[in-house]
Design a protein around this motif. Structure first.
Motif, mmCIF file in Angstrom:
data_model
loop_
_atom_site.group_PDB
_atom_site.id
_atom_site.type_symbol
_atom_site.label_atom_id
_atom_site.label_comp_id
_atom_site.label_asym_id
_atom_site.label_seq_id
_atom_site.Cartn_x
_atom_site.Cartn_y
_atom_site.Cartn_z
ATOM 1 N N GLU A 47 0.807 -1.227 0.000
ATOM 2 C CA GLU A 47 0.000 0.000 0.000
ATOM 3 C C GLU A 47 0.841 1.278 0.000
ATOM 4 O O GLU A 47 0.430 2.307 0.538
ATOM 5 N N ALA A 53 -7.041 2.948 -5.170
ATOM 6 C CA ALA A 53 -5.691 2.683 -4.657
ATOM 7 C C ALA A 53 -4.668 2.911 -5.763
ATOM 8 O O ALA A 53 -3.631 3.545 -5.552
ATOM 9 N N GLU A 86 -12.570 0.450 -4.913
ATOM 10 C CA GLU A 86 -11.465 0.721 -3.970
ATOM 11 C C GLU A 86 -10.123 0.446 -4.642
ATOM 12 O O GLU A 86 -9.138 1.146 -4.436
ATOM 13 N N LYS A 87 -10.087 -0.620 -5.425
ATOM 14 C CA LYS A 87 -8.843 -0.981 -6.076
ATOM 15 C C LYS A 87 -8.428 0.121 -7.047
ATOM 16 O O LYS A 87 -7.280 0.527 -7.123
ATOM 17 N N SER A 109 -4.432 -4.974 -1.487
ATOM 18 C CA SER A 109 -4.527 -4.290 -0.198
ATOM 19 C C SER A 109 -3.797 -5.102 0.864
ATOM 20 O O SER A 109 -3.528 -6.289 0.684
ATOM 21 N N ARG A 110 -3.498 -4.436 1.985
ATOM 22 C CA ARG A 110 -2.769 -5.146 3.038
ATOM 23 C C ARG A 110 -3.582 -6.308 3.609
ATOM 24 O O ARG A 110 -3.015 -7.314 4.029
ATOM 25 N N GLY A 139 -1.847 5.856 -5.629
ATOM 26 C CA GLY A 139 -0.453 5.394 -5.630
ATOM 27 C C GLY A 139 0.325 5.993 -6.791
ATOM 28 O O GLY A 139 1.443 6.476 -6.627
#
Ligand code: SF4
Lengths: 203, 464
Positions: free
Chosen positions: A185, B20, B16-17, B156-157, B24
């Motif tokens: 992330e 992200a 959400e992806k 995601s984490r 990023g």
């Protein structure tokens, strides 16, 4: 794969044959790739200390400061280059255990590793290691703290100068700060495979 | 109307992806620009120079390849050549078998991804382990990287934590630091038990045969400290003429890739370890891989071979930010992939001929590219090639009506004014399938048609 060699080279020659003209090799002033503003008129050891901080490293100028730093972090067991150890030993107290051979079977046991550096690069805060001087590649990589002992006279101002000094050593490595990743992330984590703390002792 | 393949992929990505990937890429891009422009007197000159050096090199590969081979051999390196993926994989296997080796640890190499080396070796009973944290996660998930520099930008984490739990790397914990420590512990013991360490090569100097390999994690260093044999798989386009050129490229690579001044570990390898060193490979092999590159060299798009795989064009690309990497269906995503992937397909070009169409041709990729590759031009050349080869185009809306409209000034003006009505129409609910399908996944920005003409008119007024 000698067949492959011939066929690759002949394909490459075939691909280039139709070009009437080929792009010339540009000549240029190496200054173009130098952060000139940063370096002008600076003492290189001072600049290096400043720049290594920016990449989360640390520069110290005497063994006592190094020992205090290791003690504070609770890093009491480590490896030290056998050539360096006689000089550094007086600064270390009896609370430390230091070995002068790196045993790869106990790779996790060493909290720190102290090795000689072949130089540094001031503009980027980089430590230069090579095979000729580094007593153990693993000793400079596997422990959580790596301490590189750098002679002041061996600090290069910038990248082009450091490239020109690469010499004939089979393996030269520039280390700019601790091992790091931002794979998860985009969050920066240090100490991925190599050291989480990168220290330079400038002498 | 059916969607273009890349669009189809985009419709399946969760919001959400997508967010992200957007965040990023955007953050890296902004930091990079600042760094380049603050620190160098003439950053644009620097990147044009880098482009010129690379262009010269690829146009003289017939001289540089034999030169580099001779240098490497003189440095004690075994040089191999591989025309295609199969031959490259086979070369690695042969080297391993000759040594009786069964375990290989790999620091990220795009070429080995391209030739699908890991599955090949596994099929032949070898253990091939990726050591870059992102690549390692991709490997345990049987997934593919979706970014050149940040392979798991799409994960995601929580997903990663679940994968680690599944693989027996500790109970569920999604703290990035814990994830990283667990990987550190697991992988360092793998390095120590492996027989062969593999890396790519970011640059190879023809002058000295010196190979530069960069990583941030130090995994390539670990591979080259703990194993006894080093294999480097390198694309034939990775050569630079002189050692001094390395400074130019290393400066640009780290800034463009991750907005660092220099990558954390930059290793210059000239050959096997020196006899005095206790650690390091005693034997070294370089495999030069063609796998379609010579065909790219013969094409009208040879400039793409300048690419130094920094990923900056991905980060800035509005299409990549929306669809993410897997949509490009290849190892090389984003603008560079849209050019390189169809070309590397050789005769199977039509299978990826849709990729060059997935671009707004905004030019952002060209502007950021550290080696100044004119990507939008190359995309146009490839679109043209698809047309000439009569590749059917899937999902591209017919443009006939639009071209009539755009060629009649009066109608065009009226359409610009009338278009304002779009702001008030419930487009999503209009029962025209292509429209509602499009709108379901996108938000149409407010209509701005006609603004430019108004602005022009005001500018032309005397005294304005
Ligand atoms: S095309 Fe240019 S910007 Fe894109 S990855 Fe290659 S070098 Fe970087």
């Amino acid at each position: 794969m000698s067949d492959d060699r011939e066929s690759i080279l002949s394909r490459v020659r075939g691909a280039l044959a139709p070009l009437h003209e080929r792009a010339p090799l540009p000549d240029y002033d190496s200054e173009l790739a130098v952060m000139r503003k940063l370096i002008a008129g600076r003492d290189l050891a001072e600049l290096f200390a400043e720049r290594i901080k920016r990449v989360n490293g640390l520069a110290v100028t005497n063994a006592a400061d190094l020992v205090a730093y290791l003690r504070k972090g609770g890093w009491l067991h480590g490896y030290c280059d056998p050539v360096l150890w006689p000089k550094l030993q007086p600064a270390f107290g009896p609370d430390f255990t230091v070995e002068t051979t790196f045993d790869r079977k106990r790779v996790d046991d060493y909290a720190f590793g102290i090795t000689r550096a072949a130089g540094a690069i001031a503009e980027s805060g980089t430590i230069v290691l090579n095979d000729a001087l580094t007593s153990s590649r693993l000793g400079a990589l596997a422990p959580w703290v790596h301490v590189a002992v750098i002679e002041r006279a061996l600090i290069h101002p910038d990248l082009p100068t450091a490239v020109a000094a690469l010499g004939t050593d089979p393996n030269v490595i520039w280390v700019t700060g601790p091992s790091r990743t931002a794979d998860v992330e985009g969050i920066l984590i240090e100490g991925v495979h190599g050291p989480g703390q990168q220290v330079a002792l400038v002498v | 109307m059916s969607c273009q393949p890349i669009d189809q992929y985009a419709t399946q990505i969760p919001r959400e992806k997508r967010a992200a990937v957007y965040q990023g890429t955007k953050a890296t891009h902004e930091k990079r620009t600042k760094l380049l422009f603050d620190q160098f007197a003439d950053p644009n000159r620097l990147r044009r120079l880098a482009g010129e050096i690379k262009q010269h090199t690829i146009e003289n590969l017939d001289t540089y390849l034999p030169q580099v081979e001779a240098k490497l051999k003189a440095n004690g390196v075994n040089v191999h050549w591989a025309g295609n993926a199969e031959s490259a994989c086979k070369a690695v296997l042969d080297i391993m078998q000759a040594r009786g080796a069964t375990k290989i640890v790999k620091a990220k190499t795009m070429v080995s991804e391209e030739i699908e080396l890991a599955p090949f070796l596994e099929k032949h009973g070898m253990e091939a382990l990726e050591t870059d944290l992102g690549e390692f996660i991709v490997q345990i998930d049987h997934d593919h990287p979706s970014h050149i520099v940040r392979p798991i930008i799409h994960k995601s984490r929580a997903e990663i934590a679940r994968s680690f739990e599944r693989e027996g790397l500790g109970a569920y914990n999604d703290d990035p630091e814990t994830i990283t420590r667990r990987a550190r512990q697991f992988l360092r013991h793998k390095y120590l038990s492996a027989d062969v360490g593999m890396t790519g090569g970011n640059f190879v100097s023809a002058e000295s045969g010196r190979i530069a390999v960069v990583t941030n994690e130090g995994n390539s260093r670990f591979c080259l400290a703990a194993t006894k044999c080093h294999i480097a798989v390198i694309g034939i386009e990775k050569i630079v003429p002189r050692d001094r050129d390395l400074a130019v490229f290393l400066n640009l690579l780290a800034r463009s890739a991750t907005a660092q001044e220099l990558t954390t570990y930059t290793e210059f390898i000239r050959g096997p370890k020196s006899p005095e060193q206790p650690d390091g490979p005693e034997e070294m092999h370089v495999i030069f891989v063609d796998n379609g590159r010579s065909e790219v060299l013969a094409s009208e798009c040879r400039e793409i071979l300048r690419c130094i795989r920094c990923g900056a064009c991905l980060n800035v690309c509005p299409i990549y930010r929306q669809v993410s990497g897997h949509a490009y269906r290849s190892v090389y995503p984003g603008p560079v992939g849209a050019v390189l992937s169809p070309l590397l397909m050789g005769e199977k070009f039509p299978q990826k001929a849709d990729l060059p169409k997935a671009s707004s041709l905004c030019g952002a990729c060209n502007e950021v590219c550290p080696v100044n590759i004119p990507i939008p031009d190359l995309l146009l050349r490839l679109r043209n090639r698809a047309k000439e080869e009569n590749v059917p185009s899937v999902g591209t809306p017919p443009m006939g009506g639009w071209s009539i409209l755009a060629s009649q000034p009066a109608a065009w003006r009226a359409a610009l004014v009338g278009g304002k009505i779009m702001d008030f129409l419930p487009l999503r609910h209009i029962p025209v399938p292509p429209l509602s399908k499009w709108e379901a996944k996108r938000d149409l920005p407010p209509w701005r048609g006609g603004q430019f003409r108004k602005w022009m008119k005001q500018r032309q007024r005397p005294g304005a």
